[in-house]
Design a protein around this motif. Structure first.
Motif, mmCIF file in Angstrom:
data_model
loop_
_atom_site.group_PDB
_atom_site.id
_atom_site.type_symbol
_atom_site.label_atom_id
_atom_site.label_comp_id
_atom_site.label_asym_id
_atom_site.label_seq_id
_atom_site.Cartn_x
_atom_site.Cartn_y
_atom_site.Cartn_z
ATOM 1 N N ASP A 110 88.769 -24.188 64.779
ATOM 2 C CA ASP A 110 89.211 -24.129 66.014
ATOM 3 C C ASP A 110 90.089 -22.627 65.903
ATOM 4 O OD1 ASP A 110 88.401 -26.530 67.257
ATOM 5 O OD2 ASP A 110 90.037 -27.461 66.000
ATOM 6 N N VAL A 111 90.082 -21.915 64.911
ATOM 7 C CA VAL A 111 90.545 -20.519 64.739
ATOM 8 C C VAL A 111 89.716 -19.570 65.415
ATOM 9 C CG1 VAL A 111 91.387 -18.870 63.137
ATOM 10 C CG2 VAL A 111 91.903 -21.456 62.689
ATOM 11 N N ASN A 112 90.254 -19.284 66.517
ATOM 12 C CA ASN A 112 89.541 -17.883 67.429
ATOM 13 C C ASN A 112 90.443 -16.573 67.496
ATOM 14 O OD1 ASN A 112 87.041 -19.409 68.081
ATOM 15 N ND2 ASN A 112 88.643 -20.551 69.132
ATOM 16 N N ASP A 113 91.586 -16.671 66.821
ATOM 17 C CA ASP A 113 92.390 -15.554 67.000
ATOM 18 C C ASP A 113 93.539 -15.586 66.136
ATOM 19 O OD1 ASP A 113 92.904 -13.161 69.300
ATOM 20 O OD2 ASP A 113 94.898 -13.900 68.120
ATOM 21 N N ILE A 114 93.993 -14.361 65.462
ATOM 22 C CA ILE A 114 95.037 -14.303 64.314
ATOM 23 C C ILE A 114 96.342 -15.323 64.677
ATOM 24 C CG2 ILE A 114 96.302 -12.328 65.092
ATOM 25 C CD1 ILE A 114 96.051 -11.547 61.877
ATOM 26 N N LYS A 115 96.629 -15.453 65.995
ATOM 27 C CA LYS A 115 97.685 -16.176 66.429
ATOM 28 C C LYS A 115 97.398 -17.869 66.216
ATOM 29 C CE LYS A 115 96.581 -16.577 71.392
ATOM 30 N NZ LYS A 115 95.472 -17.060 71.055
ATOM 31 N N ASP A 116 96.221 -18.144 65.726
ATOM 32 C CA ASP A 116 96.079 -19.524 65.597
ATOM 33 C C ASP A 116 96.344 -19.867 63.891
ATOM 34 O OD1 ASP A 116 94.925 -19.736 68.052
ATOM 35 O OD2 ASP A 116 92.950 -19.135 67.506
ATOM 36 N N ILE A 117 96.516 -18.712 63.190
ATOM 37 C CA ILE A 117 96.700 -19.015 61.842
ATOM 38 C C ILE A 117 98.171 -19.088 61.689
ATOM 39 C CG2 ILE A 117 96.454 -17.656 59.709
ATOM 40 C CD1 ILE A 117 93.901 -18.709 60.478
#
Length: 156
Positions: A110-117
């Motif tokens: 579900d990680v698609n952008d650095i903000k998801d980390i």
């Protein structure tokens, strides 16, 4: 952005840094990291690209797996550190670091952008690059952290 094939040079958990040698068409041991220091994730490059340091663009592949030198992984780019390095000679070059997630990842699906980390992982990655480059007498400085869209534009 569609998936990009990443070539792994150094696997997650390794304290050996490998580099691909295009003349020999194989991987060479470049250096041994200090005791206790290891790559937090697989580290590699985007074939057919060239960064400010003259090498292909660097990519940290954030994943639950550890692969091997030469493994090709189809990944989605999720962001980047716009960065510069200053060497012992005082010369400063751009040496951005990109971040990707394998298309086959289960933990990071579900990680698609650095903000998801998590910010903790981002901070650890920044500190890893600072400490890693310091071993060679080089200063690494993050100029900006960018998301997937901006990172994709930087690659193309």
């Amino acid at each position: 952005m569609k998936p990009i094939s990443i070539t792994i040079e150094t696997p997650k958990g390794s304290n050996h840094k490998y580099d691909y040698d295009p003349e020999l068409k194989c991987f060479k041991l470049k250096k041994i990291l200090p005791a206790g220091m290891v790559f937090p994730f697989d580290f590699g490059f985007i074939p057919g690209t060239r960064g400010g340091d003259g090498d292909p663009l660097d990519v940290m592949v954030i994943s639950e797996i550890s692969t091997f030198p030469g493994c090709i992984i189809d990944c989605r780019i999720i962001g980047a550190f716009k960065a510069q390095q200053t060497g012992r000679d005082g010369k400063t070059i751009r040496n951005d670091r990109f971040f990707a997630v394998p298309e086959v990842s289960q933990f990071f699906k579900d990680v698609n952008d650095i903000k998801d980390i998590s910010q903790d992982i981002i901070n650890q990655l920044e500190n890893f690059f600072k400490n890693y480059t310091a071993q060679a007498g080089t200063k690494f400085e993050v100029l900006e952290k960018v998301g997937a869209a901006a990172a994709g534009k930087m690659i193309h």
